[in-house]
Design a protein around this motif. Structure first.
Motif, PDB file in Angstrom:
ATOM      1  N   HIS A  62       0.767  -1.640  -0.194  1.00 46.88           N
ATOM      2  CA  HIS A  62       0.203   0.488   0.213  1.00 46.88           C
ATOM      3  C   HIS A  62       0.820   1.709   0.142  1.00 46.88           C
ATOM      4  O   HIS A  62       0.371   2.442  -1.110  1.00 46.88           O
ATOM      5  N   ASP A  63       1.868   0.881   1.103  1.00 50.13           N
ATOM      6  CA  ASP A  63       2.534   2.264   0.977  1.00 50.13           C
ATOM      7  C   ASP A  63       3.420   2.527  -0.214  1.00 50.13           C
ATOM      8  O   ASP A  63       3.672   3.610  -0.768  1.00 50.13           O
ATOM      9  N   ALA A  64       4.096   1.820  -0.893  1.00 53.31           N
ATOM     10  CA  ALA A  64       4.568   1.585  -1.557  1.00 53.31           C
ATOM     11  C   ALA A  64       4.224   2.227  -3.068  1.00 53.31           C
ATOM     12  O   ALA A  64       4.687   2.896  -3.592  1.00 53.31           O
ATOM     13  N   LEU A  65       2.488   2.210  -3.080  1.00 53.62           N
ATOM     14  CA  LEU A  65       1.890   2.716  -4.187  1.00 53.62           C
ATOM     15  C   LEU A  65       1.244   4.101  -4.095  1.00 53.62           C
ATOM     16  O   LEU A  65       1.428   4.668  -4.867  1.00 53.62           O
ATOM     17  N   MET A  66       1.055   3.756  -3.049  1.00 52.43           N
ATOM     18  CA  MET A  66       0.217   5.657  -3.013  1.00 52.43           C
ATOM     19  C   MET A  66       0.647   6.568  -2.169  1.00 52.43           C
ATOM     20  O   MET A  66       0.526   7.545  -1.973  1.00 52.43           O
ATOM     21  N   LEU A  67       2.337   6.164  -1.825  1.00 51.57           N
ATOM     22  CA  LEU A  67       2.982   7.254  -0.887  1.00 51.57           C
ATOM     23  C   LEU A  67       4.266   7.610  -1.604  1.00 51.57           C
ATOM     24  O   LEU A  67       5.177   8.353  -1.435  1.00 51.57           O
ATOM     25  N   LYS A  68       4.171   7.044  -2.710  1.00 50.40           N
ATOM     26  CA  LYS A  68       5.498   7.386  -4.001  1.00 50.40           C
ATOM     27  C   LYS A  68       5.666   8.279  -4.290  1.00 50.40           C
ATOM     28  O   LYS A  68       4.597   9.379  -4.235  1.00 50.40           O
ATOM     29  N   GLU A  69       6.860   9.473  -3.957  1.00 51.71           N
ATOM     30  CA  GLU A  69       7.461  11.064  -4.444  1.00 51.71           C
ATOM     31  C   GLU A  69       7.231  10.826  -6.083  1.00 51.71           C
ATOM     32  O   GLU A  69       6.735  12.302  -6.651  1.00 51.71           O
ATOM     33  N   GLY A  71       6.620  10.010  -9.794  1.00 50.83           N
ATOM     34  CA  GLY A  71       5.692   9.926 -11.395  1.00 50.83           C
ATOM     35  C   GLY A  71       4.909  10.737 -11.717  1.00 50.83           C
ATOM     36  O   GLY A  71       4.806  12.209 -10.944  1.00 50.83           O
ATOM     37  N   ALA A  72       3.598  10.708 -12.005  1.00 49.44           N
ATOM     38  CA  ALA A  72       3.450  12.089 -12.484  1.00 49.44           C
ATOM     39  C   ALA A  72       1.578  11.808 -12.260  1.00 49.44           C
ATOM     40  O   ALA A  72       1.233  13.489 -11.792  1.00 49.44           O
ATOM     41  N   LEU A  73       1.672  10.826 -10.901  1.00 49.57           N
ATOM     42  CA  LEU A  73       0.436  11.250 -10.189  1.00 49.57           C
ATOM     43  C   LEU A  73       0.129  11.309  -9.205  1.00 49.57           C
ATOM     44  O   LEU A  73       1.567  11.178  -8.539  1.00 49.57           O
ATOM     45  N   THR A  74      -0.642  12.104  -9.215  1.00 49.85           N
ATOM     46  CA  THR A  74      -0.458  13.037  -7.822  1.00 49.85           C
ATOM     47  C   THR A  74      -1.657  12.181  -6.622  1.00 49.85           C
ATOM     48  O   THR A  74      -2.347  11.512  -7.233  1.00 49.85           O
ATOM     49  N   LYS A  75      -1.344  12.601  -5.116  1.00 45.64           N
ATOM     50  CA  LYS A  75      -2.082  11.738  -3.866  1.00 45.64           C
ATOM     51  C   LYS A  75      -3.430  11.742  -4.410  1.00 45.64           C
ATOM     52  O   LYS A  75      -4.336  10.846  -4.371  1.00 45.64           O
ATOM     53  N   GLY A  76      -4.334  12.871  -4.407  1.00 44.22           N
ATOM     54  CA  GLY A  76      -5.805  13.158  -5.488  1.00 44.22           C
ATOM     55  C   GLY A  76      -5.477  12.518  -6.870  1.00 44.22           C
ATOM     56  O   GLY A  76      -7.094  11.187  -6.470  1.00 44.22           O
TER      57      GLY A  76
END
Length: 203
Positions: A62-69, A71-76
């Motif tokens: 979960h953290d590897a996917l959702m907290l990574k800095e 890449g182009a994907l924002t947290k939103g």
């Protein structure tokens, strides 16, 4: 001072939540850290902690996917993928919990409800719409993904690693949705109100 959470009054309807005091130190410390930051303990942490080895594996991915800095994907963007995937999988817990985070990250109080009900008519950007189109194909028809799907995302500025992220988040939360649903996890009441009003308008 951090308050040790009590066992929820309405935990999983099928499996009891773990008792915080019985957990390994690393898991207990992580849960207390989440409580200090959020003000409450999301039920998923105690529901999955009944199996410590699986808890560690789940939250590491979960953290590897959702907290990574990078890449182009924002947290939103990431929370939007989770909310739409969870809606498609009819997961109450994840729609409510991640919809709350989506509202906060996007600073849009209506967006989570919109994308959960009908993302095609939501107030989102063309880039986000292309992202969700691909996520839904991975969610529902991953065997039909073709090069044209990649080309459509490239046209919106996503590279191949970003596309991997979209697919991985979708696939991971397919697992999460099913675990939450079969185990009967219920969203914490706090999630329902988070992000619905600007901070300066809250009482």
């Amino acid at each position: 001072m951090i308050k040790t959470p009590d066992t929820p009054k309405t935990p999983s309807t099928r499996y009891p939540h773990a008792e915080l005091g019985d957990l390994p130190t690393d898991i207990r410390d992580k849960i207390l850290e989440v409580q200090e930051k959020a003000g409450f303990v999301p039920n998923v942490f105690l529901a999955l902690a009944r199996r410590p080895a699986e808890w560690r594996a789940f939250f590491a991915y979960h953290d590897a996917l959702m907290l990574k800095e990078e890449g182009a994907l924002t947290k939103g963007d990431r929370e939007m993928i989770v909310t739409v995937t969870s809606a498609a999988n009819r997961c109450l817990y994840c729609v409510v919990a991640h919809g709350a985070l989506l509202r906060i990250y996007e600073k849009k109080p209506l967006v989570a409800d919109q994308v959960a009900v009908n993302w095609r008519k939501a107030d989102i950007t063309p880039r986000q719409r292309a992202m969700l189109e691909f996520a839904m194909k991975v969610c529902e028809r991953s065997h039909e993904v073709v090069e044209a799907d990649f080309a459509a995302l490239h046209a919106e500025g996503f590279d191949d690693e970003d596309i991997w992220d979209i697919a991985a988040i979708t696939a991971f939360f397919g697992l999460s949705n099913r675990m939450a649903s079969f185990a009967g996890m219920q969203p914490n009441p706090e999630f329902y109100l988070m992000g619905r009003l600007p901070r300066d308008k809250k009482a």
